[in-house]
Design a protein around this motif. Structure first.
Motif, PDB file in Angstrom:
ATOM      1  N   ASN A  28      -3.680   6.384  -0.620  1.00 44.91           N
ATOM      2  CA  ASN A  28      -3.603   4.649  -0.490  1.00 44.91           C
ATOM      3  C   ASN A  28      -4.134   4.234   0.742  1.00 44.91           C
ATOM      4  O   ASN A  28      -4.131   4.943   1.831  1.00 44.91           O
ATOM      5  N   VAL A  73       0.903  -1.304   0.114  1.00 47.99           N
ATOM      6  CA  VAL A  73      -0.131   0.008   0.007  1.00 47.99           C
ATOM      7  C   VAL A  73       0.858   1.342   0.159  1.00 47.99           C
ATOM      8  O   VAL A  73       0.598   2.318  -0.787  1.00 47.99           O
ATOM      9  N   SER A 101      -2.565   0.382  -7.910  1.00 49.37           N
ATOM     10  CA  SER A 101      -3.914   0.059  -6.969  1.00 49.37           C
ATOM     11  C   SER A 101      -3.956   0.659  -5.673  1.00 49.37           C
ATOM     12  O   SER A 101      -3.309   0.099  -4.879  1.00 49.37           O
ATOM     13  N   PRO A 102      -4.628   1.745  -5.650  1.00 45.54           N
ATOM     14  CA  PRO A 102      -4.531   2.731  -4.347  1.00 45.54           C
ATOM     15  C   PRO A 102      -5.235   1.903  -3.195  1.00 45.54           C
ATOM     16  O   PRO A 102      -5.259   2.471  -2.092  1.00 45.54           O
ATOM     17  N   SER A 108       2.596   1.324  -3.634  1.00 42.35           N
ATOM     18  CA  SER A 108       1.688   1.164  -4.775  1.00 42.35           C
ATOM     19  C   SER A 108       1.471   2.467  -5.900  1.00 42.35           C
ATOM     20  O   SER A 108       1.341   3.462  -5.373  1.00 42.35           O
ATOM     21  N   LEU A 133      -1.699   7.702   3.638  1.00 42.82           N
ATOM     22  CA  LEU A 133      -1.941   6.161   4.093  1.00 42.82           C
ATOM     23  C   LEU A 133      -2.870   5.847   5.172  1.00 42.82           C
ATOM     24  O   LEU A 133      -2.512   6.453   6.270  1.00 42.82           O
TER      25      LEU A 133
END
Ligand SMILES: Nc1ncnc2c1ncn2[C@@H]1O[C@H](COP(=O)(O)OP(=O)(O)OP(=O)(O)O)[C@@H](O)[C@H]1O
Ligand SMILES: Nc1ncnc2c1ncn2[C@@H]1O[C@H](COP(=O)(O)OP(=O)(O)OP(=O)(O)O)[C@@H](O)[C@H]1O
Ligand SMILES: Nc1ncnc2c1ncn2[C@@H]1O[C@H](COP(=O)(O)OP(=O)(O)OP(=O)(O)O)[C@@H](O)[C@H]1O
Ligand SMILES: Nc1ncnc2c1ncn2[C@@H]1O[C@H](COP(=O)(O)OP(=O)(O)OP(=O)(O)O)[C@@H](O)[C@H]1O
Ligand SMILES: Nc1ncnc2c1ncn2[C@@H]1O[C@H](COP(=O)(O)OP(=O)(O)OP(=O)(O)O)[C@@H](O)[C@H]1O
Ligand SMILES: Nc1ncnc2c1ncn2[C@@H]1O[C@H](COP(=O)(O)OP(=O)(O)OP(=O)(O)O)[C@@H](O)[C@H]1O
Ligand SMILES: [Mg+2]
Ligand SMILES: [Mg+2]
Ligand SMILES: [Mg+2]
Ligand SMILES: [Mg+2]
Ligand SMILES: [Mg+2]
Ligand SMILES: [Mg+2]
Lengths: 266, 266, 266, 266, 266, 266
Positions: free
Chosen positions: A160, A49, A55-56, A52, A118
């Motif tokens: 993400n 994550v 692909s969030p 990336s 995040l």
């Protein structure tokens, strides 16, 4: 009234670490390879994550029998990541709310998470969030639809997110199609005799001669139930023995331990 | 409207001991080993709650046929503990309330209990609290979800709690998943002939020659039904005999006793 | 809205004796041993309620086929007791009310009864109070739960109470668990040929030669239907014969009687 | 809101004879013995209601296939009695109303009827009043419960009443228990060939040579459908023939008649 | 709220001819004997309504597979009658309305029609008006009851009316009992190969050599789908061919036609 | 409240291209003949809509397993048409809304589209729009009825429209009758080994020697899942490898790739 519901939400979210810690009141002991493996894999997803591009949104479901340690595991991953936003969504804080209020709270947590670069969101005990009951079966379709959309909706650009779900009703989630909505699923198992032995060694409440017999009587034991059993056994047949045992002065009476076991697994 | 419901609650909770006593209007007689064993084990749980460190919440389900003495037993444990807060949650005080009001009342009792260091909450006749009926089956999922969450939610730090449930529909509770939510389950049985004999001896309403026959006619008799049977028999065939028998001047006419028995167990 | 419903209740309860009498518009004739036995047993329960110490609440269910005389019997017991408070709860006075209003009315009657030292409450035609219909089946769970709680709730200290229920859908009540909630159940039967003969003799509307044939044609006849049959037969084939027969001048034409019978029991 | 509904009712009830006549737009022809017998028996019940002492309420259900003449028959009995109050309750005047409004209207008619010494209430097309549909099945339990109570509730002292119901869904009414609530039930049949012949003779729209063939093609024909068939046939193959036939100048083309028959009974 | 709903209706009804024409956007071509026969019979019913005395209400149901031309046929009958009032009731103008609003609109159209001496009401796509879906099945019982009553209710004296219904779910309507409520039913079929040939000849978009092959590939083709297929084929494999073909300069590429056919009837 | 719902809609529709691009976050790679064929056919429909005369509404359903690329495909067709109005209707923007609000939003998009001469509306993930869940099954009939009507309703004169639907529950849509409402249906498949190979070649994250083995391990792989698998594998066993691989300095460890595969397709 969904919108109203959204406004009604008390900004009770903040000191979430507190909630995470409450998921592992008995602490974390080493309870075998399989638990460890899941922890490591989940931490790799945390990594993914972070870095990336394409692909969030990554999601991971922990499923397994009642008391096998799913919530404690999810909370531990949340704590061990160093993400700015880590929240647990649990039915405990939504008792008696209407479906749409629950729904609004869940959405609110995701919307908040979208603001952090995040984030981790834990959907704890999904069947309870869905108000699932096997008779019927009944459940909240409003909440299940919301979850299915949230599990596929990308956070805004540059953000993400990791979603961790836990459940002991994986069959039900599968028939809803919620399992498919997760990127990956891990099975959190009960303890085998060898795992139990490991745990009992760490707890150190049995006489050396008894610990093997105590462990061998148990197979397919969820870690949570094991703690309850030990605590019962610690009281002694007449009560009052707990302090002496915890302070190491005495050990558990193995016969009383077997009595308790009989009561608990009937 | 759940929140409204919460506010509507009249602070009618206080003198709860009164309610507990009403659960054993006929007093407590010795009715055999099995009843006694359950009482003792339940008192050990009371102990455990007092000294526990890791598990601030212990719960115990008493299940058994209608009239077997579950409520009286639960009330007795509540009375015999010396906990500051002992409350019984019963459908009797919630007649005609909406699901969400009932739900709010149940939550209220738990919230109040969380304020005491040591507390006991009795969920009496859980199937009635859930508005269960076998046809369908129908029941309140709102209340059942609330119960399942409450049975797993830890009290705040420093507070310990024992929850005792009673039910005569254990199969139903099992399929709901509520049984699993209890730490332990005990089966409260009906009386065997020997148990009945013991009770009849204590009541002393039969002629010495009749008491054996009277007891032998009964097997699998719930203690509550036994009391009703005796009271019917005491009236005599023409009525009017009760006072003489209770005062010990006369004894129950055994033939009339058998007639009553025929009427009652049809 | 249950509480509102409670307040809405017009204090229409008072002259209840009137309602009781309406349950036996055709009077009470001797219709055989079995009816008499139930009456006597019910009167013994009246006795028991008067003198009871341990069980302030006794309840009795009269079940049997449609028209077998259950309501008339219950009303008669109510009238023949000399209790201060005797009320009948019937669907007739609650047409079109919502479930919760009906529920409130039922509760109101019990609350009123609790104020008398000795009281009788008749729950007439329970399946109708429950809005039962076999297709589905459908019924009001709100009312059935209320009834089940009321049937187990003790009146306040010093007050004793008898509840009599009537139903022609005993199987349904059994599957609800309402039968179990009654202390005792009696089956009110249809009339056998001999019983019919007894009734016809009392009515004296047949020629002496016809009365045996008239009775023998009937077996398993509910008393209420028997009255309807007689009234039809009394009109005569061309109408206009009723007055003459009731005044004793003429008798029922036996052929026309058999025609009516054919129409009625198709 | 049932009470509100009661107040909302516009006092549109008055010129009811009008409605009764609309039930037999095609007039009443002699259509066989069986129809006649039912009429006579129903008129005897009218008699009975007039002179009855013990049973102030008599009820009669006319059941039979769609179009067999039930409504026309019930209306005719209503017209031919010389009762002060005769009302028909039909779904036609309650289109789109809520269940509780319909219920209130039905109750209103009964309450009005209770004010007359002698009254007839026709419950026309009971399955439609109940909003019955076979799929499910679905129906209004509110209305069905109301009906069942009304069919057993006695009018006040001194008032007598006849209730006539009609239905083409007797099986459904039976499973509801509504059939049992009627004192008596008559089956209104379709026409046999001989009955059809009788009707056609009266209508006089066929050539003498054709009338037998026309009748023989029909068996189990409801009287209402027979009228529709004749009206279609009367138009002629190209249209425009109706006037000539009705005025007696021409007769129905028998071949076109058979074509129409083919279309109608497919 | 049905009454409210009635008032809410915007008097959007007036220029109905517009709606009727929209039902046959592709015009009307000769598509075989069977379609023609139904048209003629329906026009006879128009006649009958004009001259009828006894039955002021005639109704006719057109049922058949999706796209078989039912709506276009009904609209054509409406247009070709010279009745003052012709209205089509379609789900298209009621999207998103509540059941009771739809119901009110339907009733409104009938009430308006009752004001004209001669009127036609088209109930288009009855299953859509009923919000039917096979799963369950689900549908609006409110609307279906309303329809069943309207289909049997006579217009006021001196007003005559034809109701035409269309449906592609005749089995469903039958189990509702709505089919029985129509005086007559016609089946609108798909096109057989010969019918297709006739249509293709009229459209003139194939090369003479191809038209037989094009027709022979089709059997049981609904007229509406046939139009869609032709329009797809007309684009050509690379697009852009439509104009040339419609103007007659080019013909459809038969291979591309078969490709389209493959896509469409999968 | 549908009308209210319509007014509540925030005019959030405008910059739709943004939404379309979000449907293909991973870009579009060549993934085999079958995907390409569907794209070409869909573009032909775009053509047809532009030039059509008779059928102003064309509709096309893309169905296939979860993650097979349906939404990306639909979005691409929308982007590649040069139509003035292209909108995607997705559950993502309607989380927690009531059925009737969702319904209103869907209708709003169609109404807006009717204003453009040429428009495309994408109904993305129809089962999610319908709030479908397999258990029961449950779904919103309000929305499904609305969709069925919208899929058959012609835009106003002079306006032409293409509707593209996507779903992974084609069986469900079929039983609703929604499939039939589309002019044409295409199946979007998973990738076969050869297709996977093609994609992996384009991504260039495997060592040359590994790419065949990597592809061969996959058959029936949805393109979306393939992207997730690669991203997991890219992290490396200990994490931290992603940057090096994406920048081309390192390649994916094939053993770790197989481990990830094992986790993902369990
Ligand atoms: N290695 C471990 N992994 C998980 N839990 C552990 C571990 N070691 C100790 N524990 C303790 O075991 C208990 C696990 O209970 P937990 O509530 O996580 O189980 P669960 O699977 O979520 O149960 P439920 O199905 O009831 O939600 C916690 O009290 C935790 O402190
Ligand atoms: N040893 C005993 N244990 C339990 N009850 C006893 C005992 N001795 C006497 N009793 C009397 O027996 C009765 C037991 O009834 P109780 O209401 O507790 O049964 P229950 O199992 O809760 O019934 P229900 O299923 O109807 O709720 C009480 O009146 C109590 O006073
Ligand atoms: N000995 C008797 N017992 C009961 N009813 C009698 C007796 N003698 C005469 N009757 C008359 O018989 C009728 C009994 O009808 P009742 O309404 O009590 O029957 P029921 O069983 O309650 O019917 P339902 O099932 O319809 O409620 C009454 O009219 C009553 O006056
Ligand atoms: N002898 C008769 N009995 C009944 N109806 C007759 C008779 N002679 C003529 N008719 C005519 O036949 C028609 C009977 O239709 P009616 O509406 O009464 O049938 P129904 O059984 O009520 O139909 P549905 O099942 O549709 O309610 C009426 O138009 C009536 O005028
Ligand atoms: N002879 C004809 N009969 C009917 N429709 C025709 C005829 N000739 C051409 N058409 C055209 O065929 C189409 C028939 O479609 P229509 O909508 O009437 O079918 P439908 O059976 O109502 O379909 P659905 O089941 O979808 O409601 C119309 O576009 C109409 O213009
Ligand atoms: N040729 C292609 N066709 C479709 N998608 C492609 C293609 N090449 C790459 N992709 C990527 O593959 C992914 C396809 O996912 P998409 O969401 O379209 O699948 P889906 O079938 O709609 O899934 P779901 O069933 O979950 O709705 C997108 O991220 C897209 O960028
Ligand atoms: Mg957990
Ligand atoms: Mg109890
Ligand atoms: Mg009765
Ligand atoms: Mg009728
Ligand atoms: Mg149509
Ligand atoms: Mg998609």
């Amino acid at each position: 009234d969904f919108l109203n519901a959204l406004h009604e939400i008390i900004p009770a979210f903040g000191a979430s670490m507190d909630n995470l810690e409450r998921c592992r009141l008995n602490g974390m002991v080493d309870c075998g390879e399989r638990h460890k493996h899941i922890y490591e894999r989940a931490m790799l997803l945390v990594e993914q994550v972070k870095v990336s591009k394409g692909s969030p949104l990554v999601s991971c479901l922990l499923e397994g029998p009642s008391g096998s340690g799913k919530s404690a595991l999810a909370a531990t991953v949340g704590i061990d990541s160093d993400f700015a936003y880590v929240k647990i969504i649990s039915a405990e804080t939504m008792i008696g709310l209407s479906e749409s209020s629950k729904c609004a709270q869940i959405v609110k947590v995701f919307e908040d998470a979208y603001k952090s670069e995040l984030s981790i969101v834990i959907l704890d005990d999904i069947e309870r969030l869905l108000e699932y009951v096997a008779i019927g079966p009944r459940f909240s379709n409003l909440i299940s639809q919301t979850m299915m959309v949230l599990l596929k909706r990308f956070p805004p650009k540059g953000k993400n997110m990791l979603v961790i779900g836990t459940t002991s009703e994986v069959g039900f989630l599968e028939s809803l199609g919620i399992c498919d909505a997760f990127s990956i699923t891990y099975h959190v198992p009960t303890l085998r005799t060898a795992d139990v032995k490991k745990v009992l060694d760490q707890l150190n409440v049995f006489a050396e001669d008894d610990v093997d017999a105590a462990a061998e009587a148990l197979n397919d034991m969820p870690i949570k139930k094991l703690y309850m059993l030990i605590e019962m056994a610690v009281q002694g047949e007449q009560g009052g023995a707990a302090e002496a045992i915890y302070s190491g002065k005495e050990k558990i009476n193995i016969r009383h331990y077997f009595d308790c076991l009989g009561d608990i697994i009937r």
